[in-house]
Write an enzyme that holds these catalytic residues in place. Structure first.
Site, PDB file in Angstrom:
ATOM      1  N   PRO A   1       0.980  -1.227   0.327  1.00  0.00           N
ATOM      2  CA  PRO A   1      -0.061   0.064  -0.062  1.00  0.00           C
ATOM      3  C   PRO A   1       0.800   1.251   0.008  1.00  0.00           C
ATOM      4  O   PRO A   1       1.844   1.255   0.603  1.00  0.00           O
ATOM      5  CB  PRO A   1      -0.864  -0.126   1.294  1.00  0.00           C
ATOM      6  CG  PRO A   1      -0.904  -1.482   1.713  1.00  0.00           C
ATOM      7  CD  PRO A   1       0.470  -2.178   1.095  1.00  0.00           C
ATOM      8  N   ASN A   2       0.416   2.066  -0.831  1.00  0.00           N
ATOM      9  CA  ASN A   2       0.943   3.578  -1.071  1.00  0.00           C
ATOM     10  C   ASN A   2       2.256   3.805  -1.708  1.00  0.00           C
ATOM     11  O   ASN A   2       2.796   4.707  -1.629  1.00  0.00           O
ATOM     12  CB  ASN A   2       0.913   4.228   0.442  1.00  0.00           C
ATOM     13  CG  ASN A   2      -0.387   4.490   1.168  1.00  0.00           C
ATOM     14  OD1 ASN A   2      -1.256   4.787   0.322  1.00  0.00           O
ATOM     15  ND2 ASN A   2      -0.484   3.836   2.443  1.00  0.00           N
TER      16      ASN A   2
ATOM     17  N   ARG B   1       5.188  11.021  -2.045  1.00  0.00           N
ATOM     18  CA  ARG B   1       4.635  10.616  -0.800  1.00  0.00           C
ATOM     19  C   ARG B   1       5.991  10.970   0.023  1.00  0.00           C
ATOM     20  O   ARG B   1       6.942  10.181  -0.059  1.00  0.00           O
ATOM     21  CB  ARG B   1       4.235   9.337  -0.685  1.00  0.00           C
ATOM     22  CG  ARG B   1       4.178   8.558   0.695  1.00  0.00           C
ATOM     23  CD  ARG B   1       4.032   7.457   0.502  1.00  0.00           C
ATOM     24  NE  ARG B   1       3.720   6.751   1.976  1.00  0.00           N
ATOM     25  CZ  ARG B   1       3.948   5.610   2.205  1.00  0.00           C
ATOM     26  NH1 ARG B   1       4.472   4.845   1.408  1.00  0.00           N
ATOM     27  NH2 ARG B   1       3.567   5.220   3.649  1.00  0.00           N
TER      28      ARG B   1
ATOM     29  N   TYR C   1      10.882   9.153   1.947  1.00  0.00           N
ATOM     30  CA  TYR C   1      10.846   7.906   0.809  1.00  0.00           C
ATOM     31  C   TYR C   1      11.638   8.236  -0.340  1.00  0.00           C
ATOM     32  O   TYR C   1      11.964   7.275  -1.067  1.00  0.00           O
ATOM     33  CB  TYR C   1       9.333   7.477   0.721  1.00  0.00           C
ATOM     34  CG  TYR C   1       8.820   6.906   1.739  1.00  0.00           C
ATOM     35  CD1 TYR C   1       9.183   5.941   2.535  1.00  0.00           C
ATOM     36  CD2 TYR C   1       7.625   7.633   2.345  1.00  0.00           C
ATOM     37  CE1 TYR C   1       8.414   5.223   3.439  1.00  0.00           C
ATOM     38  CE2 TYR C   1       6.741   6.980   3.412  1.00  0.00           C
ATOM     39  CZ  TYR C   1       7.293   6.142   4.165  1.00  0.00           C
ATOM     40  OH  TYR C   1       6.562   5.471   5.117  1.00  0.00           O
TER      41      TYR C   1
ATOM     42  N   ASN D   1       8.371  -5.341  -0.392  1.00  0.00           N
ATOM     43  CA  ASN D   1       8.145  -4.068   0.541  1.00  0.00           C
ATOM     44  C   ASN D   1       6.560  -3.959   0.806  1.00  0.00           C
ATOM     45  O   ASN D   1       6.063  -3.619  -0.014  1.00  0.00           O
ATOM     46  CB  ASN D   1       8.806  -2.835  -0.063  1.00  0.00           C
ATOM     47  CG  ASN D   1       8.351  -1.642   0.900  1.00  0.00           C
ATOM     48  OD1 ASN D   1       7.875  -1.639   1.923  1.00  0.00           O
ATOM     49  ND2 ASN D   1       9.073  -0.425   0.621  1.00  0.00           N
TER      50      ASN D   1
ATOM     51  N   ALA E   1       2.820  -0.576   4.951  1.00  0.00           N
ATOM     52  CA  ALA E   1       2.142  -0.688   6.324  1.00  0.00           C
ATOM     53  C   ALA E   1       1.704  -1.943   6.602  1.00  0.00           C
ATOM     54  O   ALA E   1       1.503  -2.357   7.715  1.00  0.00           O
ATOM     55  CB  ALA E   1       1.182   0.402   6.303  1.00  0.00           C
TER      56      ALA E   1
ATOM     57  N   GLU F   1      13.059  -8.781   2.436  1.00  0.00           N
ATOM     58  CA  GLU F   1      12.306  -7.569   2.850  1.00  0.00           C
ATOM     59  C   GLU F   1      12.846  -6.186   2.690  1.00  0.00           C
ATOM     60  O   GLU F   1      14.191  -6.474   3.164  1.00  0.00           O
ATOM     61  CB  GLU F   1      11.909  -7.918   4.347  1.00  0.00           C
ATOM     62  CG  GLU F   1      10.829  -6.853   5.101  1.00  0.00           C
ATOM     63  CD  GLU F   1      10.681  -6.989   6.508  1.00  0.00           C
ATOM     64  OE1 GLU F   1      11.153  -8.132   7.104  1.00  0.00           O
ATOM     65  OE2 GLU F   1       9.941  -6.155   7.143  1.00  0.00           O
TER      66      GLU F   1
ATOM     67  N   HIS G   1      12.310  -2.187   2.763  1.00  0.00           N
ATOM     68  CA  HIS G   1      12.099  -0.746   3.348  1.00  0.00           C
ATOM     69  C   HIS G   1      12.968   0.376   2.875  1.00  0.00           C
ATOM     70  O   HIS G   1      14.269   0.303   3.375  1.00  0.00           O
ATOM     71  CB  HIS G   1      11.666  -0.686   4.883  1.00  0.00           C
ATOM     72  CG  HIS G   1      10.880  -1.766   5.249  1.00  0.00           C
ATOM     73  ND1 HIS G   1       9.614  -1.903   5.057  1.00  0.00           N
ATOM     74  CD2 HIS G   1      11.412  -2.910   5.846  1.00  0.00           C
ATOM     75  CE1 HIS G   1       8.968  -3.034   5.347  1.00  0.00           C
ATOM     76  NE2 HIS G   1      10.067  -3.631   5.999  1.00  0.00           N
TER      77      HIS G   1
ATOM     78  N   ARG H   1      12.088   4.756  13.326  1.00  0.00           N
ATOM     79  CA  ARG H   1      10.928   5.711  13.382  1.00  0.00           C
ATOM     80  C   ARG H   1      10.032   5.176  14.423  1.00  0.00           C
ATOM     81  O   ARG H   1      10.618   4.972  15.537  1.00  0.00           O
ATOM     82  CB  ARG H   1      10.106   5.224  11.727  1.00  0.00           C
ATOM     83  CG  ARG H   1      11.103   5.624  10.932  1.00  0.00           C
ATOM     84  CD  ARG H   1      10.432   5.539   9.627  1.00  0.00           C
ATOM     85  NE  ARG H   1       9.404   6.513   9.184  1.00  0.00           N
ATOM     86  CZ  ARG H   1       8.355   6.269   8.187  1.00  0.00           C
ATOM     87  NH1 ARG H   1       8.575   5.322   7.410  1.00  0.00           N
ATOM     88  NH2 ARG H   1       7.419   7.179   8.074  1.00  0.00           N
TER      89      ARG H   1
HETATM   90  C1  DQA Z   1       7.807   1.441   4.316  1.00  0.00           C
HETATM   91  C2  DQA Z   1       7.921   1.666   5.880  1.00  0.00           C
HETATM   92  C3  DQA Z   1       6.309   1.536   6.513  1.00  0.00           C
HETATM   93  O1  DQA Z   1       6.284   1.770   7.627  1.00  0.00           O
HETATM   94  C4  DQA Z   1       5.487   2.424   5.756  1.00  0.00           C
HETATM   95  O2  DQA Z   1       4.186   2.124   6.037  1.00  0.00           O
HETATM   96  C5  DQA Z   1       5.310   2.271   4.410  1.00  0.00           C
HETATM   97  C6  DQA Z   1       6.907   2.132   3.690  1.00  0.00           C
HETATM   98  C7  DQA Z   1       9.271   1.873   3.721  1.00  0.00           C
HETATM   99  O3  DQA Z   1       9.546   1.422   2.365  1.00  0.00           O
HETATM  100  O4  DQA Z   1       9.850   2.655   4.468  1.00  0.00           O
HETATM  101  O5  DQA Z   1       4.558   2.415   3.516  1.00  0.00           O
HETATM  102  O6  DQA Z   1       7.726  -0.010   4.217  1.00  0.00           O
END
Ligand code: DQA
Length: 155
Positions: free
Chosen positions: A18-19, A26, A31, A83, A86, A107, A109, A116
């Site tokens: 998501p996102n 964003r 990011y 990735n 959330a 994994e 990020h 964080r």
């Molecule tokens: C994320 C970190 C997550 O906490 C966040 O919700 C994201 C992006 C990252 O790539 O740093 O959507 O996965």
């Protein structure tokens, strides 16, 4: 003598949750400024040099990501880079789907989740992933691809 190899096929799945389709727009201070398309294009160039084929998937829907992982299960890919956004912090369903897989799971990020808010410090998948790359920005995806390539060499 047979030239057959036990190496899995050269496919690597790159799954974003998501996102992450909003990368570039964003919170760029967290990011980065590259869009997901730009990140994927760079990754594809690296993959070609390594002899790997990438399959990209992004969704804002947990169930669609889980169903995609079920499709990955039906193959014997070289690995999966994920990735989960959330969903990292919440999804037992995602964890259970990834438990189906026997290929390397990396994994990724962009931000360092451990630096964080406390709710981001927990990953539902960290202990079942082959490894976690967190805090290296978009370069984390490149590192993940290289890791899968290296693991493939030693199989
Ligand atoms: C994320 C970190 C997550 O906490 C966040 O919700 C994201 C992006 C990252 O790539 O740093 O959507 O996965």
């Amino acid at each position: 003598m047979s030239t057959q190899t036990n190496k899995p096929n050269p496919r690597v799945y790159v799954i974003n949750g998501p996102n992450l389709n909003m990368l570039g727009k964003r919170e760029p201070e967290v990011y980065g400024s590259l869009s997901l398309d730009e990140i994927n294009r760079q990754l594809d160039t690296t993959a070609k040099g390594l002899g790997l084929d990438l399959i990209f998937f992004q969704s804002n829907h947990e169930g669609l990501i889980i169903e995609r992982i079920h499709e990955v299960f039906e193959e014997n890919p070289a690995g999966i880079i994920i990735n989960p956004g959330a969903l990292t912090h919440t999804s037992v369903g995602l964890r259970d789907a990834l438990l189906l897989l026997s290929c390397p799971i990396v994994e990724v990020h962009l931000s360092n989740i451990h630096k964080r808010e406390p709710f981001r410090h927990t990953s539902m998948i960290a202990d079942i992933a082959t490894g976690q790359l967190t805090g290296f920005g978009h370069y984390g995806y490149q590192m993940a691809l290289n890791a899968i390539h290296q693991l493939r060499q030693i199989l």
